[in-house]
Scaffold this motif. Sequence first.
Motif, PDB file in Angstrom:
ATOM      1  N   LEU A 115       0.828  -1.218   0.000  1.00 50.99           N
ATOM      2  CA  LEU A 115       0.000   0.000   0.000  1.00 50.99           C
ATOM      3  C   LEU A 115       0.859   1.263   0.000  1.00 50.99           C
ATOM      4  O   LEU A 115       0.333   2.372   0.069  1.00 50.99           O
ATOM      5  CB  LEU A 115      -0.989  -0.011   1.165  1.00 50.99           C
ATOM      6  CG  LEU A 115      -2.149  -0.996   1.012  1.00 50.99           C
ATOM      7  CD1 LEU A 115      -3.092  -0.918   2.208  1.00 50.99           C
ATOM      8  CD2 LEU A 115      -2.929  -0.775  -0.295  1.00 50.99           C
ATOM      9  N   MET A 116       2.190   1.121  -0.058  1.00 48.76           N
ATOM     10  CA  MET A 116       2.983   2.334  -0.278  1.00 48.76           C
ATOM     11  C   MET A 116       2.881   2.712  -1.756  1.00 48.76           C
ATOM     12  O   MET A 116       2.500   1.909  -2.595  1.00 48.76           O
ATOM     13  CB  MET A 116       4.436   2.145   0.153  1.00 48.76           C
ATOM     14  CG  MET A 116       5.300   1.365  -0.799  1.00 48.76           C
ATOM     15  SD  MET A 116       7.011   1.265  -0.204  1.00 48.76           S
ATOM     16  CE  MET A 116       6.818   0.432   1.354  1.00 48.76           C
ATOM     17  N   SER A 117       3.199   3.960  -2.068  1.00 51.31           N
ATOM     18  CA  SER A 117       3.071   4.404  -3.450  1.00 51.31           C
ATOM     19  C   SER A 117       4.214   3.853  -4.299  1.00 51.31           C
ATOM     20  O   SER A 117       5.276   3.474  -3.787  1.00 51.31           O
ATOM     21  CB  SER A 117       3.060   5.926  -3.520  1.00 51.31           C
ATOM     22  OG  SER A 117       4.329   6.442  -3.172  1.00 51.31           O
ATOM     23  N   VAL A 118       3.983   3.831  -5.582  1.00 57.13           N
ATOM     24  CA  VAL A 118       5.023   3.439  -6.540  1.00 57.13           C
ATOM     25  C   VAL A 118       6.241   4.352  -6.364  1.00 57.13           C
ATOM     26  O   VAL A 118       7.385   3.896  -6.399  1.00 57.13           O
ATOM     27  CB  VAL A 118       4.458   3.519  -7.978  1.00 57.13           C
ATOM     28  CG1 VAL A 118       5.554   3.367  -9.019  1.00 57.13           C
ATOM     29  CG2 VAL A 118       3.348   2.485  -8.167  1.00 57.13           C
ATOM     30  N   ARG A 119       6.005   5.642  -6.126  1.00 60.19           N
ATOM     31  CA  ARG A 119       7.119   6.590  -5.940  1.00 60.19           C
ATOM     32  C   ARG A 119       7.925   6.240  -4.694  1.00 60.19           C
ATOM     33  O   ARG A 119       9.152   6.260  -4.709  1.00 60.19           O
ATOM     34  CB  ARG A 119       6.575   8.017  -5.845  1.00 60.19           C
ATOM     35  CG  ARG A 119       7.683   9.087  -5.843  1.00 60.19           C
ATOM     36  CD  ARG A 119       7.118  10.503  -5.686  1.00 60.19           C
ATOM     37  NE  ARG A 119       6.212  10.830  -6.776  1.00 60.19           N
ATOM     38  CZ  ARG A 119       5.503  11.971  -6.856  1.00 60.19           C
ATOM     39  NH1 ARG A 119       5.624  12.887  -5.901  1.00 60.19           N
ATOM     40  NH2 ARG A 119       4.689  12.187  -7.870  1.00 60.19           N
ATOM     41  N   ASP A 147       0.952   9.172   6.545  1.00 61.05           N
ATOM     42  CA  ASP A 147       1.217  10.307   5.652  1.00 61.05           C
ATOM     43  C   ASP A 147       2.069  11.324   6.407  1.00 61.05           C
ATOM     44  O   ASP A 147       1.698  11.735   7.513  1.00 61.05           O
ATOM     45  CB  ASP A 147      -0.130  10.941   5.249  1.00 61.05           C
ATOM     46  CG  ASP A 147       0.039  12.127   4.325  1.00 61.05           C
ATOM     47  OD1 ASP A 147       0.482  11.935   3.187  1.00 61.05           O
ATOM     48  OD2 ASP A 147      -0.276  13.268   4.757  1.00 61.05           O
ATOM     49  N   PHE A 167       2.665  14.501   6.524  1.00 58.69           N
ATOM     50  CA  PHE A 167       2.174  15.804   6.985  1.00 58.69           C
ATOM     51  C   PHE A 167       0.880  15.708   7.789  1.00 58.69           C
ATOM     52  O   PHE A 167       0.220  16.721   8.053  1.00 58.69           O
ATOM     53  CB  PHE A 167       1.976  16.746   5.795  1.00 58.69           C
ATOM     54  CG  PHE A 167       3.232  17.484   5.390  1.00 58.69           C
ATOM     55  CD1 PHE A 167       4.425  17.317   6.080  1.00 58.69           C
ATOM     56  CD2 PHE A 167       3.224  18.379   4.319  1.00 58.69           C
ATOM     57  CE1 PHE A 167       5.580  18.004   5.719  1.00 58.69           C
ATOM     58  CE2 PHE A 167       4.363  19.078   3.959  1.00 58.69           C
ATOM     59  CZ  PHE A 167       5.546  18.888   4.656  1.00 58.69           C
ATOM     60  N   PHE A 168       0.489  14.496   8.161  1.00 61.15           N
ATOM     61  CA  PHE A 168      -0.770  14.289   8.888  1.00 61.15           C
ATOM     62  C   PHE A 168      -0.424  13.666  10.236  1.00 61.15           C
ATOM     63  O   PHE A 168      -0.298  12.456  10.349  1.00 61.15           O
ATOM     64  CB  PHE A 168      -1.658  13.365   8.038  1.00 61.15           C
ATOM     65  CG  PHE A 168      -3.042  13.104   8.560  1.00 61.15           C
ATOM     66  CD1 PHE A 168      -3.959  14.135   8.672  1.00 61.15           C
ATOM     67  CD2 PHE A 168      -3.439  11.819   8.897  1.00 61.15           C
ATOM     68  CE1 PHE A 168      -5.250  13.891   9.121  1.00 61.15           C
ATOM     69  CE2 PHE A 168      -4.734  11.564   9.351  1.00 61.15           C
ATOM     70  CZ  PHE A 168      -5.634  12.607   9.463  1.00 61.15           C
ATOM     71  N   VAL A 206       8.724  15.754   0.067  1.00 60.83           N
ATOM     72  CA  VAL A 206       7.805  14.912   0.832  1.00 60.83           C
ATOM     73  C   VAL A 206       6.938  14.083  -0.121  1.00 60.83           C
ATOM     74  O   VAL A 206       6.400  14.606  -1.092  1.00 60.83           O
ATOM     75  CB  VAL A 206       6.921  15.782   1.753  1.00 60.83           C
ATOM     76  CG1 VAL A 206       5.896  14.925   2.493  1.00 60.83           C
ATOM     77  CG2 VAL A 206       7.798  16.543   2.741  1.00 60.83           C
ATOM     78  N   VAL A 207       6.826  12.814   0.155  1.00 66.07           N
ATOM     79  CA  VAL A 207       5.959  11.917  -0.625  1.00 66.07           C
ATOM     80  C   VAL A 207       4.739  11.565   0.230  1.00 66.07           C
ATOM     81  O   VAL A 207       4.881  10.903   1.259  1.00 66.07           O
ATOM     82  CB  VAL A 207       6.702  10.630  -1.039  1.00 66.07           C
ATOM     83  CG1 VAL A 207       5.780   9.725  -1.870  1.00 66.07           C
ATOM     84  CG2 VAL A 207       7.967  10.966  -1.822  1.00 66.07           C
ATOM     85  N   PRO A 208       3.548  12.031  -0.176  1.00 67.18           N
ATOM     86  CA  PRO A 208       2.353  11.724   0.619  1.00 67.18           C
ATOM     87  C   PRO A 208       2.050  10.240   0.579  1.00 67.18           C
ATOM     88  O   PRO A 208       2.638   9.499  -0.211  1.00 67.18           O
ATOM     89  CB  PRO A 208       1.248  12.524  -0.080  1.00 67.18           C
ATOM     90  CG  PRO A 208       1.710  12.678  -1.493  1.00 67.18           C
ATOM     91  CD  PRO A 208       3.218  12.738  -1.424  1.00 67.18           C
ATOM     92  N   ALA A 209       1.142   9.816   1.424  1.00 73.25           N
ATOM     93  CA  ALA A 209       0.857   8.381   1.518  1.00 73.25           C
ATOM     94  C   ALA A 209      -0.586   8.151   1.947  1.00 73.25           C
ATOM     95  O   ALA A 209      -1.283   9.079   2.373  1.00 73.25           O
ATOM     96  CB  ALA A 209       1.800   7.719   2.511  1.00 73.25           C
ATOM     97  N   ILE A 210      -0.995   6.900   1.829  1.00 75.53           N
ATOM     98  CA  ILE A 210      -2.308   6.491   2.326  1.00 75.53           C
ATOM     99  C   ILE A 210      -2.288   6.608   3.845  1.00 75.53           C
ATOM    100  O   ILE A 210      -1.367   6.123   4.502  1.00 75.53           O
ATOM    101  CB  ILE A 210      -2.618   5.043   1.905  1.00 75.53           C
ATOM    102  CG1 ILE A 210      -2.625   4.922   0.376  1.00 75.53           C
ATOM    103  CG2 ILE A 210      -3.952   4.575   2.498  1.00 75.53           C
ATOM    104  CD1 ILE A 210      -2.804   3.498  -0.149  1.00 75.53           C
ATOM    105  N   THR A 211      -3.287   7.270   4.403  1.00 68.48           N
ATOM    106  CA  THR A 211      -3.346   7.419   5.858  1.00 68.48           C
ATOM    107  C   THR A 211      -3.831   6.118   6.508  1.00 68.48           C
ATOM    108  O   THR A 211      -4.520   5.302   5.876  1.00 68.48           O
ATOM    109  CB  THR A 211      -4.332   8.533   6.240  1.00 68.48           C
ATOM    110  OG1 THR A 211      -5.600   8.227   5.679  1.00 68.48           O
ATOM    111  CG2 THR A 211      -3.869   9.892   5.728  1.00 68.48           C
ATOM    112  N   SER A 265      -7.614   5.882   6.231  1.00 65.82           N
ATOM    113  CA  SER A 265      -8.152   5.348   4.966  1.00 65.82           C
ATOM    114  C   SER A 265      -8.172   3.826   4.995  1.00 65.82           C
ATOM    115  O   SER A 265      -9.151   3.191   4.582  1.00 65.82           O
ATOM    116  CB  SER A 265      -7.307   5.790   3.767  1.00 65.82           C
ATOM    117  OG  SER A 265      -7.705   7.036   3.260  1.00 65.82           O
TER     118      SER A 265
END
Lengths: 246, 246
Positions: B22-26, B113, B115-116, B135-140, B143
């Motif tokens: 569930l981490m991003s491809v980036r 994430d 910044f959350f 910063v690379v955002p992510a699924i919280t 969610s």
Amino acid sequence: MTVRGPSGVIHGVGLGPGAADLMSVRAHRLLSSARHVAYFRKAGREGRARKTVDEILPEGVIEFAMEYPVTTEIPFDHPDYNAALSSFYAECCGHLRALAEAGEDVVVLCEGDPFFYGSFMHLYTRLKDSVPVQVVPAITGMSAAWTATGLPITWGDDVLSVVMATLPEEELVRHMKSADALVVMKIGRNIDRVRNALRAAGKYDDAWLVECASLSEQTVQKLSQAEGRVTPYFSIVMVHGQGRRP
Amino acid sequence: MTVRGPSGVIHGVGLGPGAADLMSVRAHRLLSSARHVAYFRKAGREGRARKTVDEILPEGVIEFAMEYPVTTEIPFDHPDYNAALSSFYAECCGHLRALAEAGEDVVVLCEGDPFFYGSFMHLYTRLKDSVPVQVVPAITGMSAAWTATGLPITWGDDVLSVVMATLPEEELVRHMKSADALVVMKIGRNIDRVRNALRAAGKYDDAWLVECASLSEQTVQKLSQAEGRVTPYFSIVMVHGQGRRP
């Protein structure tokens, strides 16, 4: 319909905020091996979700474009709007259910996170009791938006409220006053009400406007510097929390 | 320190709720090519963030474990707590800044994430004016939690409020009454106050408790069925919105 074998699975796959490499590894894997893909779009448009996955879908994938019968032609609180959408969702589900019952897996593309104000929810509730449905969460547009501002959205005990710009102004003001950090979505033609409510809540000067977060067209500015700008429906307005920090 | 070449970049990389895919491809791309990786952990523990990326980090990656000097030994509102954490963050930043100034890129692992409500924010604010930080955002985690319940969190114009269980009970009640959909985080030893506040707000019977969302240890149940259970700090309590839908 006779079920001839094990049912296929409907996958509601969140694509995240828009940049293709911000989708999850799981979403990427499901997309790159999909046989059937379905997605919402406005009639006559390519569709933002479909465009995001252009480089990822395998050759020969079978597509099912679900074209909204109405978007803004009828007010959303009019009974005709509800009736038109309701029969549209039922039709879409008929097609998806038939595929699953024939043993086919289907990936349904969802902008943002499927269970957070997403259209997929309307398919999900109609499908979940008759065929297997799996949901892949995703990075929300708001996460990409606060990342784009370069400022954390919440600290310590900050309360974050997410409000829709479609609410009446007095309700917007009440929630804006009450929260420490604020995300306002569904902006578009509601921008003036949002400005007024932020002014009444004393938060106008701290508000940011983010358009197309994570995409190459992304813009980030203080809302007060965007006076008179027309801003898309998917823009996000936010006020950052200022809570406790060591 | 003399800068000998272009500065390296500090990447604050959100890992999402816990499941590695569930981490991003980036995020996955940055991790699998990292030369330097840094992460928070409790002293003497492996650390949850570090464990998530075990299969992804390349051989020979240089690790920097940032071990919290205190976690729950001192109350978070005590001046000693702030002082201890503040000098801890400053030390961590000294090390990271030196690496970047020597031209090295560093990936800082962030649960959820960045910044959350994340610890990385405390490094970010101390670093961002002296070295490049991305910063690379992510699924919280939230969610993943609402996805786990199998119920969408927000419909139509629902207002979602995210509140910390560390708030005083009367503030919890006020926010719980005011929102349509509710996420409560930082539960742990605050669970009784959360129960009381939900009862006072008339929402106790609709509340869900999700532990370890997205991980194999995940549990999902109505909060009322979890009476007497001890629940970890990272558990999430939620009440789903019931807004407009066609």
